[in-house]
Design a protein around this motif. Structure first.
Motif, PDB file in Angstrom:
ATOM      1  N   SER A  51       1.178  -0.906  -0.501  1.00  0.00           N
ATOM      2  CA  SER A  51      -0.102  -0.344  -0.008  1.00  0.00           C
ATOM      3  C   SER A  51       1.049   1.016   0.063  1.00  0.00           C
ATOM      4  O   SER A  51       0.880   2.254  -0.583  1.00  0.00           O
ATOM      5  N   ARG A  52       2.037   0.794   0.640  1.00  0.00           N
ATOM      6  CA  ARG A  52       2.984   2.418   0.366  1.00  0.00           C
ATOM      7  C   ARG A  52       3.736   2.238  -0.448  1.00  0.00           C
ATOM      8  O   ARG A  52       3.801   3.576  -1.045  1.00  0.00           O
ATOM      9  N   ARG A  53       3.888   1.552  -1.001  1.00  0.00           N
ATOM     10  CA  ARG A  53       4.541   1.680  -2.424  1.00  0.00           C
ATOM     11  C   ARG A  53       3.110   1.956  -3.526  1.00  0.00           C
ATOM     12  O   ARG A  53       3.566   3.532  -4.000  1.00  0.00           O
ATOM     13  N   TYR A  54       2.030   1.466  -3.485  1.00  0.00           N
ATOM     14  CA  TYR A  54       1.475   1.971  -4.442  1.00  0.00           C
ATOM     15  C   TYR A  54       0.764   4.254  -3.919  1.00  0.00           C
ATOM     16  O   TYR A  54       0.678   4.161  -5.437  1.00  0.00           O
ATOM     17  N   LEU A  60       4.655  10.016  -6.994  1.00  0.00           N
ATOM     18  CA  LEU A  60       5.943   9.549  -8.103  1.00  0.00           C
ATOM     19  C   LEU A  60       5.164  10.267  -9.391  1.00  0.00           C
ATOM     20  O   LEU A  60       5.304  11.579 -10.259  1.00  0.00           O
ATOM     21  N   GLU A  61       3.536   9.423 -10.129  1.00  0.00           N
ATOM     22  CA  GLU A  61       3.480   9.808 -11.116  1.00  0.00           C
ATOM     23  C   GLU A  61       2.647  11.114 -11.126  1.00  0.00           C
ATOM     24  O   GLU A  61       2.742  11.993 -12.217  1.00  0.00           O
ATOM     25  N   ALA A  63       4.268  13.817  -9.880  1.00  0.00           N
ATOM     26  CA  ALA A  63       4.479  14.469  -9.556  1.00  0.00           C
ATOM     27  C   ALA A  63       5.902  14.699 -10.912  1.00  0.00           C
ATOM     28  O   ALA A  63       5.822  16.110 -11.847  1.00  0.00           O
ATOM     29  N   GLU A  64       5.475  13.398 -11.555  1.00  0.00           N
ATOM     30  CA  GLU A  64       6.296  13.620 -12.556  1.00  0.00           C
ATOM     31  C   GLU A  64       5.268  14.642 -13.841  1.00  0.00           C
ATOM     32  O   GLU A  64       5.404  14.879 -15.250  1.00  0.00           O
ATOM     33  N   GLN A  65       4.068  14.064 -13.887  1.00  0.00           N
ATOM     34  CA  GLN A  65       3.156  14.963 -14.311  1.00  0.00           C
ATOM     35  C   GLN A  65       3.286  16.563 -14.889  1.00  0.00           C
ATOM     36  O   GLN A  65       2.983  17.429 -15.678  1.00  0.00           O
ATOM     37  N   GLN A  66       3.751  16.943 -12.788  1.00  0.00           N
ATOM     38  CA  GLN A  66       3.897  18.597 -12.999  1.00  0.00           C
ATOM     39  C   GLN A  66       5.428  18.430 -13.608  1.00  0.00           C
ATOM     40  O   GLN A  66       5.032  19.674 -14.226  1.00  0.00           O
ATOM     41  N   VAL A  67       5.983  17.973 -13.376  1.00  0.00           N
ATOM     42  CA  VAL A  67       7.035  18.199 -13.783  1.00  0.00           C
ATOM     43  C   VAL A  67       7.045  18.551 -15.306  1.00  0.00           C
ATOM     44  O   VAL A  67       7.651  19.568 -16.165  1.00  0.00           O
ATOM     45  N   ALA A  68       5.981  17.425 -16.161  1.00  0.00           N
ATOM     46  CA  ALA A  68       6.287  17.507 -17.431  1.00  0.00           C
ATOM     47  C   ALA A  68       5.535  19.000 -17.975  1.00  0.00           C
ATOM     48  O   ALA A  68       5.585  19.472 -19.093  1.00  0.00           O
ATOM     49  N   LEU A  69       4.584  19.298 -17.554  1.00  0.00           N
ATOM     50  CA  LEU A  69       3.519  20.326 -17.440  1.00  0.00           C
ATOM     51  C   LEU A  69       4.714  21.548 -17.546  1.00  0.00           C
ATOM     52  O   LEU A  69       5.001  22.644 -17.871  1.00  0.00           O
ATOM     53  N   LEU A  70       5.183  21.884 -16.396  1.00  0.00           N
ATOM     54  CA  LEU A  70       6.667  22.499 -16.297  1.00  0.00           C
ATOM     55  C   LEU A  70       7.381  22.376 -17.329  1.00  0.00           C
ATOM     56  O   LEU A  70       7.891  24.254 -17.687  1.00  0.00           O
ATOM     57  N   GLU A  71       7.879  21.494 -17.199  1.00  0.00           N
ATOM     58  CA  GLU A  71       8.904  21.515 -18.957  1.00  0.00           C
ATOM     59  C   GLU A  71       7.976  22.870 -20.036  1.00  0.00           C
ATOM     60  O   GLU A  71       9.289  22.922 -21.401  1.00  0.00           O
ATOM     61  N   ARG A  72       7.438  21.763 -20.425  1.00  0.00           N
ATOM     62  CA  ARG A  72       6.788  21.959 -21.482  1.00  0.00           C
ATOM     63  C   ARG A  72       6.021  23.652 -21.274  1.00  0.00           C
ATOM     64  O   ARG A  72       6.209  25.040 -22.053  1.00  0.00           O
ATOM     65  N   LYS A  73       6.074  24.486 -20.287  1.00  0.00           N
ATOM     66  CA  LYS A  73       5.870  25.981 -20.268  1.00  0.00           C
ATOM     67  C   LYS A  73       6.742  26.964 -20.629  1.00  0.00           C
ATOM     68  O   LYS A  73       7.078  27.181 -20.958  1.00  0.00           O
ATOM     69  N   ARG A  74       8.052  26.001 -19.954  1.00  0.00           N
ATOM     70  CA  ARG A  74       9.637  26.324 -20.033  1.00  0.00           C
ATOM     71  C   ARG A  74      10.024  26.443 -21.547  1.00  0.00           C
ATOM     72  O   ARG A  74      10.368  27.373 -21.721  1.00  0.00           O
ATOM     73  N   SER A  75       9.820  25.500 -21.828  1.00  0.00           N
ATOM     74  CA  SER A  75       9.800  25.519 -23.392  1.00  0.00           C
ATOM     75  C   SER A  75       8.786  26.161 -24.567  1.00  0.00           C
ATOM     76  O   SER A  75       9.407  27.082 -24.999  1.00  0.00           O
ATOM     77  N   GLU A  76       7.987  26.712 -24.058  1.00  0.00           N
ATOM     78  CA  GLU A  76       7.109  27.260 -24.393  1.00  0.00           C
ATOM     79  C   GLU A  76       7.529  29.109 -24.391  1.00  0.00           C
ATOM     80  O   GLU A  76       7.905  29.728 -25.087  1.00  0.00           O
ATOM     81  N   GLN A  77       8.691  29.005 -23.092  1.00  0.00           N
ATOM     82  CA  GLN A  77       8.698  30.385 -22.897  1.00  0.00           C
ATOM     83  C   GLN A  77      10.016  30.501 -23.316  1.00  0.00           C
ATOM     84  O   GLN A  77      10.460  32.025 -23.620  1.00  0.00           O
ATOM     85  N   THR A  78      10.526  29.626 -23.439  1.00  0.00           N
ATOM     86  CA  THR A  78      11.857  29.644 -24.306  1.00  0.00           C
ATOM     87  C   THR A  78      12.040  29.964 -25.697  1.00  0.00           C
ATOM     88  O   THR A  78      12.604  30.797 -26.192  1.00  0.00           O
ATOM     89  N   ALA A  79      11.597  29.367 -26.026  1.00  0.00           N
ATOM     90  CA  ALA A  79      10.785  30.198 -27.803  1.00  0.00           C
ATOM     91  C   ALA A  79      10.368  31.010 -27.841  1.00  0.00           C
ATOM     92  O   ALA A  79      11.027  31.230 -28.999  1.00  0.00           O
ATOM     93  N   LEU A  80       9.223  31.694 -27.329  1.00  0.00           N
ATOM     94  CA  LEU A  80       9.167  32.740 -26.788  1.00  0.00           C
ATOM     95  C   LEU A  80      10.285  33.857 -26.752  1.00  0.00           C
ATOM     96  O   LEU A  80      10.588  34.979 -27.911  1.00  0.00           O
TER      97      LEU A  80
END
Length: 337
Positions: A51-54, A60-61, A63-80
């Protein structure tokens, strides 16, 4: 083992296994039971760990989604940023782009100047965060931020503007419906109520007297509108002696609710007066009879037995004027008669 018998026929001797002393089980059976218990414990530990592992995997999943979202925003801002830099270097900016850049630059300069002014006045960015919370509260109460200083000054000065609260001493409300402090139609205290008055309630009163610099304790008796089943009252003859402790409270015989409320207030006041913690206070018994409903509203008529209306209220206050002692032989001024 085969032994000879008198008749000459062989006889087979049986010998049973010795039983263990653990619940009448053999050693082998005891070991099997122990192994089974250990397996149960291990299964519970494995289940908890799973249960603790789940839960960790779920976090973790996320957090990874949030990191991916932040990374996408960073990429968009970098491109801009790269796009704006290329336009700035080449000088190939449209009129609209130039207007946007100039507007954002002016806002950035203004924000920087404002922040510098705030820091010069001794404020910090943390103060700004606190101020934003204050502004939200003011908005909820329809108070403009610019008008906040005036409203605060009114509160500090004890002004009478709308919604100004005063720091009055709290009222101690003893509801008969919850504890059955009095017998029906009687002013005698129950043992539980007398003990409560001498401990918890006295401590609270003493604390309020000290906290608010008060020296008067008002004990107010309230009743419901059920008529008192007694034809005549003896309060005129007994009330002063009962207040002085020369007569027991049981000697008081009120014939109406005003008298019953006063008799109950005297019973409570006598217990409070006897407590050393209140020796410097003046205890005043009063009666509100059946007039005041809980919540400080005047009744419009409510017949019958209503336990929630049978209560004692205790208030503390300061003395409003010096005590004037009038002897029996003193002549009163003309305007007092």
């Amino acid at each position: 083992m085969v032994k000879g018998r008198p008749d000459g026929a062989p006889r087979l001797e049986h010998k049973g296994y010795n039983r263990g002393l653990i619940l009448g089980l053999t050693m082998a059976e005891s070991m099997l039971l122990l192994v089974f218990c250990l397996l149960l414990v291990a299964a519970a530990m494995i289940s908890a760990e799973r249960s603790r592992r789940y839960e960790v995997e779920r976090k973790l999943e996320k957090a990874e989604q949030q990191v991916a979202l932040l990374e996408r925003k960073r990429s968009e801002q970098t491109a801009l940023i790269v796009q704006l830099q290329s336009k700035l270097v080449s000088g190939n900016l449209s009129a609209a782009d130039k207007a946007v850049v100039e507007k954002q630059w002016r806002e950035l300069v203004l924000a920087r100047e404002t922040l510098d002014n705030i820091v010069d006045e001794g404020a910090t960015p943390a103060d700004l965060q606190s101020l934003s919370k204050v502004a939200a509260v003011l908005k909820e109460h329809n108070i403009a931020l610019a008008a906040a200083p005036d409203e605060v000054n009114k509160l500090l000065a004890g002004g009478t503007g709308g919604g100004v609260m005063h720091d009055w001493p709290p009222i101690i409300n003893l509801d008969d419906a919850k504890k059955n402090y009095f017998q029906s139609g009687s002013a005698e205290l129950t043992g539980t109520f007398a003990q409560l008055l001498g401990t918890t309630i006295t401590d609270e009163i003493a604390s309020n007297l000290s906290l608010y610099g008060a020296n008067i304790v008002e004990v107010i008796g309230h009743t419901d509108e059920q008529p008192v089943a007694r034809g005549t009252s003896n309060l005129d003859d007994t009330i002063i002696n009962a207040m002085d402790g020369k007569l027991p409270v049981s000697s008081l015989q009120p014939a109406d609710n005003a008298g019953l409320g006063l008799a109950r207030a005297i019973a409570v006041a006598n217990v409070l007066k006897a407590n050393p913690k209140l020796k410097d206070a003046t205890i005043l018994p009063m009666s509100a009879a059946q007039l005041i409903l809980p919540g400080d509203t005047v009744t419009s008529g409510q017949r019958g037995a209503v336990e929630s209306r049978r209560r004692i209220e205790i208030r503390v206050r300061g003395r409003t004027a010096p005590v004037a002692v009038i002897n029996a032989g003193t002549t009163l001024p003309a305007d007092v008669h």
